[in-house]
Scaffold this motif. Structure first.
Motif: not given
Length: 578
Positions: A39-64
């Motif tokens: 469920d957490l993985k699904r949440q993170l994917k949705e945030l990434e799809a919305d552009g609110r998080l970006s994935k970088r070397r298996k880490a999530c961060r604020d794209p701004d």
């Protein structure tokens, strides 16, 4: 049952912990185990799809935001001498945030264009978003190479035109751009500098015979490090600019302003108009208008245009070309007060009495339309009784009122006694191929003096306005010469048999008496040059020490914002003050 955090909870935690934003660390922080990780993985994917998080070397961060370790490039040196850098990679949509480079003992020396790996720390409430500490330098600025190409069987080499440079560059086969042996070329270094041997370069442009007259200015531009190309982002900002509308501006389009410039001028940053003052308490007085291009409307603080203009400082003029402070879209078009075109301006209404003293003034942002773009020569000819088709209709209604106002200003100038040096400007005339055809003294007309006096008065009004409003500004300062310089001048005057006594307190009157005594003698040119050399260098300062040469208590540059950054600074101060 394990509670899955909301998207807002995840974003808040990532913002607070940018260096620990992997999926595993997020799961650990919220105590998520077993199947709940899906469920957490699904949440993170949705945030990434919305552009609110970006994935970088298996880490999530604020794209701004920037990762704690990033590759930066030094962008510029700020006014305090500190280096400012920006990241090479950018994930978000906004402009990359800037980072202030904080040097430590032992760090490698960096220059604009250098790339380095840095550890970043976010800072709040400052001009910059981050502080950067250098981990290591990973690339240096190659800059532009200007030199003579020497062809060989293995490609060739470039010999620099700068006599102080000892390094040459090797041009591999296929990288010569079709250059001929002995040709002046522009090139860029390719690849990192090798430990042994010559660095490699690729020729970008062939500029022809280095002895060709027009090559001289190119070599001078390179040797003095002038920036003759605008970065892409600066050009993009300039091209995106659109003509200013009237908005809240005063409408001065009914006033018949004229610009009076050299015949070959392309940028017109000042226009003038005058009329008799009809006020009963100012008999014999005049109302003068000076309109200056509103460059501040287009060049906003912190923009790419602003940073580039500040770096250049001013336009630089050569006999065959100009290295402008602003791109041509602004300097030769939108900011230039062209004939018959509405243009935004900062206008000052100046009221002088019959003796030429300034008794009132008022600044305003306005819209004006030049009635004519005239040259000094044709304006003077019209006043001397030789009008042409352009100046004839303006002679009585525009040019003569300007002349009458100038006569009053001359009376004030004579009382003030500014330094009256007679050093005629030399004009270099070139053929079409750039060969010097002649070097002659440029004729100095009354119309030159008229425009100068109008501009001086407008600059004085700008300084007075900002001083009275307690608004910080850049003064144009010219301090009086040192006693040592005056003693040396006294010796030169004695050797020429000319009387000169500086008195206890030096004033321009003493110097002007010497200049008047030397006028028309064999030593006239020597005395004028010696007086000039005794003067201190004028400079800009936030502190007011007056202007000795002009005999003014306070002076600021306001009238040439297209070609001088200091004038743009004063424009912004006037806008803030109103």
């Amino acid at each position: 049952m394990t509670r899955i955090p909301s998207k807002e909870d995840i974003l808040a935690w990532v913002s607070d912990n940018p260096s620990k934003a992997s999926k595993r660390e997020i799961a650990r922080a919220f105590g998520i185990r077993g199947p709940a990780r899906l469920d957490l993985k699904r949440q993170l994917k949705e945030l990434e799809a919305d552009g609110r998080l970006s994935k970088r070397r298996k880490a999530c961060r604020d794209p701004d935001s920037l990762p704690p370790v990033s590759v930066l490039q030094v962008e510029r040196v700020d006014t305090d001498g500190d280096l400012v850098a920006r990241p090479l990679e950018r994930q978000g949509q906004e402009q990359a945030p800037s980072a202030l480079v904080v040097p430590r003992s032992g760090d490698p020396a960096l220059a604009p264009g250098d790339r380095f790996l840095a550890r970043l720390e976010e800072i709040k409430g400052d001009t910059h978003a981050y502080e950067a500490r250098v981990i290591r330098r990973i690339g240096t600025s190659h800059g532009k190479i200007l030199g003579i190409f020497r062809k060989s069987d293995s490609g060739g080499r470039i010999v620099p035109v700068d006599k102080g440079a000892s390094r040459e560059w090797r041009v591999p086969p296929g990288a010569d751009g079709g250059a001929k042996d002995g040709e002046l070329v522009e090139a860029g270094q390719t690849g990192p500098r090798a430990r042994l041997g010559l660095p490699h370069a690729r020729i970008a442009a062939c500029l022809g015979d280095p002895s060709r007259p027009r090559s001289v200015s190119l070599i001078a531009i390179h040797q003095h490090g002038l920036r003759d190309d605008f970065p892409h982002e600066v050009i993009a900002e300039a091209e995106a600019a659109r003509p200013a509308g009237s908005g809240m501006r005063a409408d001065l389009t009914s006033l018949p302003f004229v610009t009076i410039d050299p015949a070959d001028a392309r940028d017109h940053d000042d226009a003038v108009w005058a009329e008799p003052d009809l006020a009963r308490d100012n008999e014999g007085g005049h109302v003068l208008w000076v309109a200056i291009a509103d460059v501040a409307h287009y060049v906003r603080p912190g923009s790419a245009l602003d940073l580039e203009a500040r770096e250049r400082g001013n336009s630089t003029y050569f006999p065959d070309r100009v290295v402008p402070m602003l791109p041509d879209r602004l300097s030769g078009d939108l900011c230039s007060l062209h004939e018959g075109v509405p243009r935004p301006c900062i206008a000052v209404r100046l009221v002088i009495d019959a003796s030429g003293e300034l008794i009132a003034h008022e600044f305003q942002r306005a819209l004006m339309r030049s009635a004519a773009s005239l040259s000094y020569e044709e304006s003077q000819a019209a006043l001397d009784g030789r009008p042409n088709d352009r100046t004839g209709p303006l002679r009585d209604t525009v040019l003569k009122p300007l002349q009458a106002a100038h006569a009053a200003l001359r009376r004030a100038r004579d009382r003030r006694q500014p330094l009256e040096l007679d050093l005629p400007e030399r004009e270099i005339v070139l053929d079409e191929d750039g060969t010097v055809r002649s070097v002659a003294f440029k004729e100095r007309l009354d119309m030159h003096r008229l425009i100068e006096e109008f501009m001086v008065l407008a600059n004085v009004a700008a300084a007075r306005t900002l001083i009275s409003g307690r608004t910080p500004l850049l003064f144009r300062v010219h301090e009086e010469p040192s006693r040592e310089k005056i003693r040396a001048l006294n010796e030169i005057a004695k050797a020429a048999g000319l009387p000169f006594s500086a008195g206890t307190v030096l004033s321009n009157r003493h110097l002007n008496r010497l200049l008047a005594a030397a006028a028309g003698t064999d030593d006239g040119a020597l005395i004028n040059l010696s007086v000039l050399r005794s003067m201190t260098q004028a400079y800009y300062s936030s502190r007011n020490f007056g202007h000795f040469g002009l005999a003014l208590k306070a002076y600021a540059h306001f009238t040439s914002p297209i070609r001088r950054y200091a004038d743009l600074v004063v424009h912004r101060a006037l806008i803030r003050a109103h």
